[in-house]
Write an enzyme that holds these catalytic residues in place. Structure first.
Site, mmCIF file in Angstrom:
data_model
loop_
_atom_site.group_PDB
_atom_site.id
_atom_site.type_symbol
_atom_site.label_atom_id
_atom_site.label_comp_id
_atom_site.label_asym_id
_atom_site.label_seq_id
_atom_site.Cartn_x
_atom_site.Cartn_y
_atom_site.Cartn_z
ATOM 1 N N HIS A 499 0.815 -1.030 0.058
ATOM 2 C CA HIS A 499 -0.192 0.011 0.346
ATOM 3 C C HIS A 499 1.093 1.072 -0.087
ATOM 4 O O HIS A 499 0.546 2.031 0.711
ATOM 5 C CB HIS A 499 -1.213 -0.220 1.272
ATOM 6 C CG HIS A 499 -1.369 -1.090 1.160
ATOM 7 N ND1 HIS A 499 -2.550 -1.401 0.551
ATOM 8 C CD2 HIS A 499 -1.778 -2.324 2.054
ATOM 9 C CE1 HIS A 499 -3.277 -3.181 0.426
ATOM 10 N NE2 HIS A 499 -2.553 -2.982 2.170
ATOM 11 N N CYS A 500 1.859 0.660 -0.963
ATOM 12 C CA CYS A 500 3.065 1.961 -0.695
ATOM 13 C C CYS A 500 3.388 3.021 1.034
ATOM 14 O O CYS A 500 3.753 4.194 0.990
ATOM 15 C CB CYS A 500 2.299 3.032 -1.471
ATOM 16 S SG CYS A 500 2.537 2.968 -2.807
ATOM 17 N N ALA A 501 3.669 1.323 1.829
ATOM 18 C CA ALA A 501 3.642 2.713 3.128
ATOM 19 C C ALA A 501 4.278 1.308 3.354
ATOM 20 O O ALA A 501 3.891 0.512 4.382
ATOM 21 C CB ALA A 501 2.507 2.200 4.170
#
Length: 551
Positions: A499-501
């Site tokens: 999740h781009c995290a």
């Protein structure tokens, strides 16, 4: 050689005829069907999360504004944290419902007519929304460049474009229109402010930039690259509680005269936690009044209303606030950055990009530039997108905020409740991922290592924390990618991955990936109940495959 997961999936689908139980959407009704003849209507029982039926009807009527949900066999869409669906008034697709009275809640017709305000602040217009269908209208009859021509159509386009600046200024209640800078989205805005601060504010190697593990890559990678290339500044990470909230006491101790920037997300795009923004900003400003606080509002803007003047009066206003239009029902490729005027005047920031629309004169060897915000908006902007973003904000403004929060969290509580009902002891609710000392932590919903199925969720609401309706879930028995693949077969959309995290998953939750359910006000209780049933069913099946030696 063992068969691949995909091979097993295909085999299971053939043997079990798995697709006979899928999500169906008709034009006039929403239902969950085990087969076309059998439907499971949502029913309320003692112990279930409850909300007035009139409130549900409010948001089902608002859902009618979204053409996406009018298509045949429409998916159950639970990925609104990635991007929201767009209402007809934004994208220019006509909707058949035209009368305002369709939105009047039955609650407003009871003996207590003021119990709930209508979520739509109704106007005198006979149509539901005074705003035209902007994206189509602009390109079909108003398409002209802004800030250039003196002919009527160009002036009209400029006026509409600049009106959005005023719309945003009023919506977040900031002091000045020229504090609003249009961007292509949050990533653009964060790169822009990072570049400006590294040029003007970060001067020495010991200057500190404070981030958290909760941040989206867009709020980490630009700082890393700028620090590495310019060989000045250093990145520090703010301590977190096991619940996923910023540890404000420990943050206060870390702020010193070397602290130049504190850049945080108001809401995590994985956990959904709403950080205590006012307390965080106060803690920073009390220790170092010159520290610049940046707020990534990508995930919060659609759910939370900002009043920057009130925050300023209480000494807890961010210096920079950035949001993406496509996260709050506007088109892709548009967003804005609020940049406090006093900051701009103090540091004389330079733009990230140079070109047209930002200069007054160009000489042979140097040029003179416009004042902000035009200084930071070089080249031809996404004019239609910006104008449609203004329409999207007007759309959100007509929805009662308190009612929206209640309804969204009702959907969230319903999801957790039904997961618990279906999985029982197999559902493990974690109040946190990593303890403050760095060791593993977590609460257990009662699951044991020998339980046939284990599904973990991070539910900070369990401990009274405030959040938006985002729920991460994962298992140590199967991959989140397999879970999401099977849900896709059922016409259900949720996301899997990091999740781009990545730092949040690696350093806080300490897992490689997870699935994420993100709800929005256009989701329905029927959809949520179906989602919980399917997650539980698929989780049990995948766990059984794992126990049988299939990996």
């Amino acid at each position: 050689m063992r068969p691949s997961s995909a091979a097993w999936i295909c085999l299971l689908l053939r043997i079990a005829n798995y697709t006979c139980y899928s999500y169906h959407v008709g034009r006039s009704d929403l239902y969950v069907g085990r087969a076309p003849r059998r439907m499971t209507k949502l029913s309320y029982e003692n112990g279930k999360p409850h909300i007035d039926a009139g409130v549900v009807n409010y948001f089902k009527q608002i859902r009618e504004e979204f053409p996406f949900f009018k298509r045949e066999n429409c998916p159950a869409y639970f990925d609104s944290a990635a991007t929201t669906q767009k209402p007809a008034c934004v994208i220019g697709v006509s909707c058949p419902i035209a009368q305002l009275h369709r939105f009047v809640s039955p609650l407003c017709l009871t003996a207590s007519p003021h119990r709930f305000a209508s979520p739509l602040r109704l106007t005198a217009s006979p149509h539901r929304f005074a705003s035209p269908q902007k994206l189509t209208q602009f390109y079909s009859s108003e398409n002209a460049n802004v800030h250039r021509g003196i002919y009527k159509m160009s002036l009209d386009a400029t006026r509409s474009y600049e009106q959005v600046r005023k719309t945003i200024k009023n919506f977040i209640n900031c002091e000045r229109e020229d504090e609003i800078i249009f961007t292509s989205g949050t990533t653009h805005g964060l790169n822009l402010i990072c570049s400006m601060l590294m040029e003007r504010v970060i001067k020495r190697r010991q200057d500190e930039i404070h981030l958290t593990y909760l941040e989206h890559h867009s709020n980490i990678v630009p700082w890393q690259e700028q620090v590495k290339r310019k060989k000045k500044g250093k990145i520090k990470y703010i301590p977190l509680k096991s619940t996923g909230y910023i540890h404000i006491k420990r943050l206060r101790k870390r702020i010193n005269r070397n602290t130049k920037v504190v850049s945080i997300s108001h809401v995590s795009n994985v956990l959904g936690n709403i950080q205590k923004l006012t307390a965080i900003i106060k803690a920073v400003k009390e220790k170092n009044k010159n520290a610049i606080v940046i707020v990534d509002a990508a995930q919060s803007f659609a759910h939370i209303r900002y009043d920057l003047r009130r925050m300023e009066a209480n000494n807890c206003c961010p210096d920079v606030l950035i949001a993406s239009g496509h996260k709050f029902c506007a088109p892709l490729g548009c967003g804005f950055m609020y940049l406090k005027n006093t900051l701009t005047c103090s540091y004389k920031f330079k733009p990230l990009l140079y070109g047209s629309n930002m200069i007054t004169t160009v000489g042979k060897y140097e040029s003179e530039f416009e004042s902000p915000p035009q200084l930071f908006e070089s080249g031809t902007q996404n004019i239609a997108g910006v104008i449609s973003m203004g329409v999207a904000i007007n759309f959100l403004e007509r929805i009662d905020q308190r009612l929206l929060c209640r309804y969204e969290m009702f959907l969230y509580d319903m999801l957790v409740y039904h997961l618990g009902q279906h999985l029982q002891r197999g559902l493990v609710q974690l109040p946190g991922g990593v303890s403050e000392s760095g060791g593993s932590s977590g609460g257990s919903g009662g699951s044991r290592p020998t339980d046939p199925c284990r599904l973990y969720i991070h539910n900070s609401r369990r401990g009274g924390g405030k959040k938006v309706p985002i729920l991460p879930l994962w298992s140590d028995q199967f991959s989140s990618f397999d879970l999401v693949t099977f849900l896709d077969f059922k016409n259900v959309c949720i996301r899997s991955g990091h999740h781009c995290a990545s730092l949040l998953l690696k350093e806080f939750l300490r897992i490689p990936d997870c699935a994420r359910v993100s709800l929005f006000f256009y989701n329905t209780p029927e959809e949520v109940q179906f989602l919980a049933e399917q997650i539980a069913s698929i989780a049990r099946m995948l766990s059984g495959m794992n126990r049988g030696g299939v990996k």
